[in-house]
Write a protein that holds these residues in place. Structure first.
Motif, PDB file in Angstrom:
ATOM      1  N   MET A   1       0.825  -1.200   0.000  1.00 38.39           N
ATOM      2  CA  MET A   1       0.000   0.000   0.000  1.00 38.39           C
ATOM      3  C   MET A   1       0.864   1.257   0.000  1.00 38.39           C
ATOM      4  N   ASP A   2       1.956   1.221  -0.809  1.00 37.99           N
ATOM      5  CA  ASP A   2       2.842   2.375  -0.877  1.00 37.99           C
ATOM      6  C   ASP A   2       2.125   3.591  -1.428  1.00 37.99           C
ATOM      7  N   ASP A   3       1.092   3.375  -2.249  1.00 40.07           N
ATOM      8  CA  ASP A   3       0.368   4.489  -2.843  1.00 40.07           C
ATOM      9  C   ASP A   3      -0.886   4.844  -2.044  1.00 40.07           C
ATOM     10  N   ALA A   4      -1.007   4.314  -0.839  1.00 41.60           N
ATOM     11  CA  ALA A   4      -2.156   4.625   0.015  1.00 41.60           C
ATOM     12  C   ALA A   4      -2.044   6.054   0.524  1.00 41.60           C
ATOM     13  N   ILE A   5      -3.187   6.689   0.753  1.00 40.71           N
ATOM     14  CA  ILE A   5      -3.217   8.062   1.268  1.00 40.71           C
ATOM     15  C   ILE A   5      -4.157   8.120   2.474  1.00 40.71           C
ATOM     16  N   ARG A   6      -4.098   9.235   3.203  1.00 38.19           N
ATOM     17  CA  ARG A   6      -4.978   9.419   4.352  1.00 38.19           C
ATOM     18  C   ARG A   6      -6.431   9.455   3.880  1.00 38.19           C
ATOM     19  N   LEU A   7      -7.293   8.873   4.676  1.00 34.27           N
ATOM     20  CA  LEU A   7      -8.712   8.831   4.323  1.00 34.27           C
ATOM     21  C   LEU A   7      -9.289  10.235   4.171  1.00 34.27           C
ATOM     22  N   ALA A   8      -8.883  11.161   5.034  1.00 40.06           N
ATOM     23  CA  ALA A   8      -9.412  12.526   4.948  1.00 40.06           C
ATOM     24  C   ALA A   8      -9.058  13.162   3.605  1.00 40.06           C
ATOM     25  N   LYS A   9      -7.871  12.911   3.129  1.00 41.25           N
ATOM     26  CA  LYS A   9      -7.455  13.456   1.834  1.00 41.25           C
ATOM     27  C   LYS A   9      -8.270  12.835   0.708  1.00 41.25           C
ATOM     28  N   ARG A  10      -8.503  11.542   0.795  1.00 43.77           N
ATOM     29  CA  ARG A  10      -9.292  10.838  -0.229  1.00 43.77           C
ATOM     30  C   ARG A  10     -10.724  11.362  -0.256  1.00 43.77           C
ATOM     31  N   VAL A  11     -11.339  11.533   0.906  1.00 47.73           N
ATOM     32  CA  VAL A  11     -12.717  12.026   0.976  1.00 47.73           C
ATOM     33  C   VAL A  11     -12.803  13.444   0.433  1.00 47.73           C
ATOM     34  N   ALA A  12     -11.848  14.295   0.805  1.00 47.63           N
ATOM     35  CA  ALA A  12     -11.853  15.680   0.326  1.00 47.63           C
ATOM     36  C   ALA A  12     -11.753  15.728  -1.191  1.00 47.63           C
ATOM     37  N   CYS A  17     -14.741  18.484  -1.135  1.00 46.96           N
ATOM     38  CA  CYS A  17     -14.979  19.264   0.080  1.00 46.96           C
ATOM     39  C   CYS A  17     -13.641  19.609   0.716  1.00 46.96           C
ATOM     40  N   SER A  18     -13.660  20.461   1.711  1.00 48.26           N
ATOM     41  CA  SER A  18     -12.431  20.839   2.390  1.00 48.26           C
ATOM     42  C   SER A  18     -11.923  19.686   3.258  1.00 48.26           C
ATOM     43  N   ARG A  19     -10.649  19.747   3.630  1.00 47.80           N
ATOM     44  CA  ARG A  19     -10.091  18.704   4.484  1.00 47.80           C
ATOM     45  C   ARG A  19     -10.789  18.708   5.849  1.00 47.80           C
ATOM     46  N   THR A  20     -11.124  19.897   6.356  1.00 45.15           N
ATOM     47  CA  THR A  20     -11.819  19.986   7.643  1.00 45.15           C
ATOM     48  C   THR A  20     -13.183  19.310   7.575  1.00 45.15           C
ATOM     49  N   MET A  21     -13.915  19.581   6.483  1.00 44.03           N
ATOM     50  CA  MET A  21     -15.229  18.958   6.334  1.00 44.03           C
ATOM     51  C   MET A  21     -15.090  17.449   6.176  1.00 44.03           C
ATOM     52  N   ALA A  22     -14.057  17.019   5.462  1.00 48.45           N
ATOM     53  CA  ALA A  22     -13.823  15.588   5.288  1.00 48.45           C
ATOM     54  C   ALA A  22     -13.595  14.915   6.639  1.00 48.45           C
ATOM     55  N   GLU A  23     -12.827  15.548   7.504  1.00 48.45           N
ATOM     56  CA  GLU A  23     -12.574  14.990   8.832  1.00 48.45           C
ATOM     57  C   GLU A  23     -13.857  14.938   9.652  1.00 48.45           C
ATOM     58  N   GLN A  24     -14.724  15.941   9.492  1.00 49.86           N
ATOM     59  CA  GLN A  24     -15.997  15.943  10.210  1.00 49.86           C
ATOM     60  C   GLN A  24     -16.903  14.816   9.717  1.00 49.86           C
ATOM     61  N   TYR A  25     -16.892  14.598   8.419  1.00 48.81           N
ATOM     62  CA  TYR A  25     -17.652  13.475   7.870  1.00 48.81           C
ATOM     63  C   TYR A  25     -17.159  12.157   8.474  1.00 48.81           C
ATOM     64  N   ILE A  26     -15.849  11.992   8.507  1.00 52.78           N
ATOM     65  CA  ILE A  26     -15.264  10.729   8.964  1.00 52.78           C
ATOM     66  C   ILE A  26     -15.527  10.520  10.459  1.00 52.78           C
ATOM     67  N   GLU A  27     -15.245  11.534  11.256  1.00 53.32           N
ATOM     68  CA  GLU A  27     -15.432  11.400  12.698  1.00 53.32           C
ATOM     69  C   GLU A  27     -16.908  11.311  13.073  1.00 53.32           C
ATOM     70  N   GLY A  28     -17.768  11.749  12.170  1.00 48.18           N
ATOM     71  CA  GLY A  28     -19.195  11.642  12.404  1.00 48.18           C
ATOM     72  C   GLY A  28     -19.761  10.283  12.043  1.00 48.18           C
ATOM     73  N   GLY A  29     -18.891   9.388  11.579  1.00 47.94           N
ATOM     74  CA  GLY A  29     -19.331   8.029  11.245  1.00 47.94           C
ATOM     75  C   GLY A  29     -20.069   7.935   9.925  1.00 47.94           C
ATOM     76  N   TRP A  30     -19.828   8.878   9.015  1.00 44.02           N
ATOM     77  CA  TRP A  30     -20.556   8.906   7.744  1.00 44.02           C
ATOM     78  C   TRP A  30     -19.785   8.278   6.589  1.00 44.02           C
ATOM     79  N   VAL A  31     -18.545   7.886   6.828  1.00 42.61           N
ATOM     80  CA  VAL A  31     -17.689   7.394   5.736  1.00 42.61           C
ATOM     81  C   VAL A  31     -17.376   5.911   5.933  1.00 42.61           C
ATOM     82  N   GLY A  42      -7.028   9.680   9.795  1.00 38.30           N
ATOM     83  CA  GLY A  42      -5.671   9.328   9.397  1.00 38.30           C
ATOM     84  C   GLY A  42      -5.524   7.918   8.872  1.00 38.30           C
ATOM     85  N   ALA A  43      -6.600   7.168   8.788  1.00 38.38           N
ATOM     86  CA  ALA A  43      -6.522   5.804   8.261  1.00 38.38           C
ATOM     87  C   ALA A  43      -6.040   5.837   6.812  1.00 38.38           C
ATOM     88  N   ARG A  44      -5.250   4.839   6.433  1.00 36.06           N
ATOM     89  CA  ARG A  44      -4.692   4.798   5.080  1.00 36.06           C
ATOM     90  C   ARG A  44      -5.596   3.964   4.176  1.00 36.06           C
TER      91      ARG A  44
END
Length: 255
Positions: A1-12, A17-31, A42-44
């Protein structure tokens, strides 16, 4: 998974959407990733993994929560910040933290709050309702600054109710002295509401309780304490919450 990226970056990137909104989506259990909900920004994730956003996803800022726990005896519930399983005023000898009991698995199944359980609800929790390790009952953990301030500033004046199992023969005027007339740490105690619940259990309703106070009071009138269980703090009761489980404090509840 050398080409894996942070989940927040992928969602954004994927959902524009912005990285902040992506993190809110993730921490809100929506992803979800490959069908599994992931709450860690920060999950890859690898390019071939499927990332989905729930249709009813809400990117609003997440509201802090307050958790009400029925602590079993043998666990420590200290005072102050307990995030990371560290209590500022630990006095136990290696007793496990009551904080360790807070998880999705111990959540009250029919919690009337109807709140979705999220990993972020177990972070940055403060406890201003200490309870001795040997005692059981109501303990409160909160992320909410307003609740924390209320408990921090008013815990001395909030009435606490405890059911105390006792053994021995109470002195003739013992109940009257428990209500008024005893001292603790060489200081006279204010009037306290004490009554018999049954032949072996006393009900105490008191303010500004100190560690060791109830056992000392009982000993002064010929009784020994077998067990202490706190069932109310202010206007918030333990009610029928099973031991070792927790529920969310509802918005209308006030201490």
């Amino acid at each position: 998974m050398d080409d894996a990226i942070r989940l927040a970056k992928r969602v954004a990137r994927q959902f524009a959407c912005s990285r902040t909104m992506a993190e809110q989506y993730i921490e809100g259990g929506w992803v979800s990733v490959d069908g599994q909900v992931i709450e860690l920004p920060g999950a890859r994730v690898a390019p071939q993994q499927a990332v989905a956003l729930a249709q009813d996803a809400n990117p609003m800022e997440l509201t802090p929560v307050t958790l009400v726990l029925n602590k079993p005896a043998g666990y420590e519930a200290g005072l102050g910040l307990e995030a990371g399983h560290t209590s500022h005023t630990s006095r136990s000898q290696g007793a496990p933290q009551a904080l360790d009991l807070l998880s999705a698995a111990t959540h009250l199944a029919d919690d009337p709050a109807g709140q979705r359980v999220l990993l972020r609800h177990f972070r940055a929790l403060e406890c201003f309702t200490p309870l001795p390790t040997e005692a059981s009952g109501l303990v409160v953990y909160t992320q909410d600054r307003r609740v924390a301030r209320k408990l921090r500033e008013d815990i001395e004046v909030l009435e606490q109710e405890c059911i105390v199992e006792v053994a021995g023969q109470i002195q003739e005027d013992g109940l009257q002295r428990l209500c008024h007339g005893l001292t603790f740490n060489d200081r006279p105690l204010p009037p306290i509401k004490v009554s018999w619940q049954n032949e072996t259990h006393l009900r105490f309703a008191l303010k500004g309780i100190r560690p060791g106070q109830i056992p000392s009071m009982c000993e002064a009138v010929g009784l020994s304490v077998v067990d202490i269980r706190r069932i109310r703090i202010g206007r918030v009761p333990l009610a029928r919450l099973p031991e070792g489980q927790w529920r969310y404090l509802q918005p209308w509840e006030r201490f």
